[in-house]
Scaffold this motif. Structure first.
Motif, PDB file in Angstrom:
ATOM      1  N   ASP A   1       0.593  -1.170  -0.148  1.00 51.90           N
ATOM      2  CA  ASP A   1      -0.189   0.053   0.109  1.00 51.90           C
ATOM      3  C   ASP A   1       0.798   1.262   0.102  1.00 51.90           C
ATOM      4  OD1 ASP A   1       0.941   0.018   2.503  1.00 51.90           O
ATOM      5  OD2 ASP A   1      -0.757  -0.202   3.678  1.00 51.90           O
ATOM      6  N   LEU A   2       2.063   0.991  -0.535  1.00 54.84           N
ATOM      7  CA  LEU A   2       3.168   1.916  -0.710  1.00 54.84           C
ATOM      8  C   LEU A   2       3.833   2.573   0.787  1.00 54.84           C
ATOM      9  CD1 LEU A   2       1.600   4.268  -3.442  1.00 54.84           C
ATOM     10  CD2 LEU A   2       3.159   2.327  -3.607  1.00 54.84           C
ATOM     11  N   ILE A   3       3.106   1.823   1.750  1.00 55.17           N
ATOM     12  CA  ILE A   3       3.693   2.016   3.080  1.00 55.17           C
ATOM     13  C   ILE A   3       4.366   0.884   3.753  1.00 55.17           C
ATOM     14  CG2 ILE A   3       3.349   2.700   5.475  1.00 55.17           C
ATOM     15  CD1 ILE A   3       0.886   4.186   4.430  1.00 55.17           C
ATOM     16  N   THR A   4       3.386  -0.168   3.703  1.00 53.82           N
ATOM     17  CA  THR A   4       3.961  -1.608   4.200  1.00 53.82           C
ATOM     18  C   THR A   4       3.872  -2.445   2.790  1.00 53.82           C
ATOM     19  OG1 THR A   4       2.914  -1.062   6.237  1.00 53.82           O
ATOM     20  CG2 THR A   4       3.558  -3.316   5.844  1.00 53.82           C
ATOM     21  N   THR A   5       4.680  -3.271   2.817  1.00 49.27           N
ATOM     22  CA  THR A   5       4.856  -4.505   2.025  1.00 49.27           C
ATOM     23  C   THR A   5       4.555  -6.100   2.411  1.00 49.27           C
ATOM     24  OG1 THR A   5       6.261  -3.040   0.512  1.00 49.27           O
ATOM     25  CG2 THR A   5       6.151  -5.422  -0.110  1.00 49.27           C
ATOM     26  N   VAL A   6       3.647  -6.824   2.002  1.00 50.53           N
ATOM     27  CA  VAL A   6       3.704  -8.196   2.217  1.00 50.53           C
ATOM     28  C   VAL A   6       3.795  -8.971   1.164  1.00 50.53           C
ATOM     29  CG1 VAL A   6       1.866  -9.661   3.233  1.00 50.53           C
ATOM     30  CG2 VAL A   6       2.017  -7.390   4.104  1.00 50.53           C
ATOM     31  N   PRO A   7       4.559 -10.077   1.538  1.00 50.25           N
ATOM     32  CA  PRO A   7       4.909 -11.165   0.631  1.00 50.25           C
ATOM     33  C   PRO A   7       3.668 -12.245   0.475  1.00 50.25           C
ATOM     34  CG  PRO A   7       6.001 -11.527   2.198  1.00 50.25           C
ATOM     35  CD  PRO A   7       5.559 -10.414   2.532  1.00 50.25           C
ATOM     36  N   ILE A   8       3.112 -12.429  -0.825  1.00 51.84           N
ATOM     37  CA  ILE A   8       2.353 -13.635  -1.003  1.00 51.84           C
ATOM     38  C   ILE A   8       2.645 -14.702  -1.784  1.00 51.84           C
ATOM     39  CG2 ILE A   8      -0.005 -13.926  -2.163  1.00 51.84           C
ATOM     40  CD1 ILE A   8      -1.053 -11.289  -1.569  1.00 51.84           C
ATOM     41  N   THR A   9       2.355 -15.699  -1.450  1.00 54.00           N
ATOM     42  CA  THR A   9       2.432 -17.183  -1.732  1.00 54.00           C
ATOM     43  C   THR A   9       0.791 -17.247  -2.630  1.00 54.00           C
ATOM     44  OG1 THR A   9       4.136 -17.594  -0.575  1.00 54.00           O
ATOM     45  CG2 THR A   9       3.494 -19.435  -1.842  1.00 54.00           C
ATOM     46  N   PHE A  10       0.727 -17.985  -3.702  1.00 52.03           N
ATOM     47  CA  PHE A  10      -0.355 -18.392  -4.334  1.00 52.03           C
ATOM     48  C   PHE A  10       0.007 -19.352  -5.386  1.00 52.03           C
ATOM     49  CE2 PHE A  10      -3.665 -17.528  -7.871  1.00 52.03           C
ATOM     50  CZ  PHE A  10      -4.573 -18.019  -7.170  1.00 52.03           C
ATOM     51  N   LYS A  11      -1.095 -20.388  -5.376  1.00 54.97           N
ATOM     52  CA  LYS A  11      -1.036 -21.543  -6.030  1.00 54.97           C
ATOM     53  C   LYS A  11      -2.354 -21.737  -6.913  1.00 54.97           C
ATOM     54  CE  LYS A  11      -0.805 -26.390  -6.249  1.00 54.97           C
ATOM     55  NZ  LYS A  11      -0.923 -27.519  -5.282  1.00 54.97           N
TER      56      LYS A  11
END
Lengths: 152, 239, 59
Positions: free
Chosen positions: A79-89
């Motif tokens: 969100d341009l402040i915090t970044t979260v890594p996502i894993t998706f299958k």
């Protein structure tokens, strides 16, 4: 005539009361109406383990990685402040691309988001391809940098 | 407004407006379809699926417009007891319900390829589904009583109460975060749609509005007729 | 012929675009037919009722 005026004011008053009641109800249930949380909200809020929730944000530029021969996709949502890594299958929607908004459903564990479903969110701008390219060239582009015209 | 509460005067106005409504409908829909399918370009992001917008957005606008018309005339019927107002609400309900149904179905057909899902329970989609049920409730309540005036009153009250949903639909995309995108045409800093796409959208919207007017006029005549039929039957029964 | 195909294909989204336009046409035509029939039915009924009333008044 007097009775009719009384009815008019009664109906108006009743309607205003219903509006006020509705506003209070909606305010009370705000957390349930919100469709997704931003990365910042997810990091800052205390969440129960294995709680299903939705995370929404922009796909970070250059973060999409597909391991060869594996259906697993990883990318960062910000969100341009915090970044979260996502894993998706799974299968990504056609509108999924870097710089675009997405909403992922899944759970958040140990600083990572494991998504079971990824939906694309689009913005309210509609224009032909040529106009989008011209806007980028002239530097008047306001949208995401990498949201290139579709080449399907 | 009260001058039009006279049925004879109202029907005379209907007769005057009808050919215009028909002409606007046919003209706008014909040119609108030509622009939607042939003349307008694909979107830079959504490719050809943007064409679904030309049937989806006008249907959604009409869904809200018809509900507002229905709620306002229901309120007028409750306050002043005008038969014309009550019949406008009754004649509008099935048309509005159809537009709402269309908005939901075409939206779903647009959501699947672009968002990746037919349906989500976000604030916008859910509030429009509630609108559809409000229309159905109005139609059912109208016929639920043996005494037609009681049915009309119950339905009118529901229409007025349900009117709170209209601003909720309109502003749902601003008040809460939703999967549905915010407004493109009706916003403060001007439309965010390129003119080549705004033209078919507005033409279709004009066509849908004309169609509503046209159908309203046809149904109003029919409603007046059934009212007369009911009155004659009651007179016969009392004889 | 191939031009027609590319048009119908709608860059691969024809399966979604044509049903959307199709159902809109069907529903709008449905309202039109239903409303016209409603009007015709009430007009006919009113006419027969008026005739009954007139004859019974004479009798």
């Amino acid at each position: 005539m007097k009775r009719k005026n009384k009815r008019l004011s009664m109906i108006s008053a009743a309607f205003l009361a219903i509006c006020a009641a509705m506003a209070l109800i909606l305010a009370a249930f705000e957390d349930n109406i919100v469709f997704f949380y931003s990365p910042t909200e997810i990091i800052n809020n205390e969440l129960q383990a294995n709680q299903r929730l939705r995370l929404g944000g922009l796909v970070e530029e250059g973060s999409v990685q597909r391991a060869t021969g594996s259906p697993i996709i990883t990318f960062n949502v910000t969100d341009l402040i915090t970044t979260v890594p996502i894993t998706f299958k799974g299968i990504l929607p056609d509108l999924f691309r870097e710089g675009q908004g997405i909403v992922a459903e899944g759970n958040f564990r140990g600083g990572k988001f494991f998504a079971t479903e990824v939906l694309a969110k689009h913005d309210e701008n509609y224009m032909p391809k040529e106009i989008a390219e011209a806007l980028k060239k002239s530097g008047k582009w306001k949208g995401a940098e990498n949201a290139l015209p579709q080449t399907k | 407004m009260h001058r039009l509460a006279n049925p004879t005067r109202f029907l005379r106005l209907c007769n005057m407006v009808k050919p215009w409504a028909m002409a606007i409908t046919l003209l706008c829909l014909a040119t609108g379809l030509y622009f939607s399918l042939f003349k307008s370009p694909p979107d830079y992001q959504q490719s050809d699926t943007v064409r679904i917008m030309y049937v989806h957005v006008p249907a959604a606008w009409m869904a809200m417009f018809c509900y507002s018309a229905m709620a306002l005339s229901s309120a007028a019927a409750l306050i002043w007891g005008h038969l014309v107002a009550q019949l406008i609400a009754k004649a509008t309900a099935p048309i509005g319900a159809s537009f709402t149904f269309l908005a939901l179905i075409t939206g779903s057909l647009w959501g699947k390829p672009m968002w990746g899902t037919w349906w989500v329970w976000d604030a916008r989609l859910t509030s429009v589904l509630i609108l559809f049920f409000l229309y159905l409730g109005f139609i059912v309540l109208h016929d639920a009583f043996d005494d037609t005036s009681r049915g009309a009153r119950a339905a009118s009250i529901l229409a007025v109460v349900g009117a709170v949903n209209v601003p909720i639909i309109k502003f749902s995309v601003d008040w809460w975060n939703t999967l549905h995108q915010p407004a493109s045409v009706v916003k403060l800093d001007g439309p965010a749609i390129h003119s080549s796409m705004l033209v078919p959208l507005l033409l279709m919207a004009c066509g849908y509005t004309g169609f509503y007017l046209w159908m309203l006029i046809v149904r109003m005549r029919a409603e007046f007729n059934s009212n007369k039929i009911r009155a004659i039957r009651i007179r016969q029964a009392n004889r | 012929m191939s031009q027609l195909f590319t048009f119908l294909d709608m860059s691969g989204y024809g399966n979604f675009i044509w049903p959307a336009f199709g159902i809109s046409a069907i529903i709008l035509l449905g309202i039109l037919v239903h409303s016209q029939r409603f009007l015709k039915r009430t007009e006919k009924e009113l006419e027969t009722l008026n005739n009954q009333v007139n004859t019974s008044d004479i009798a």
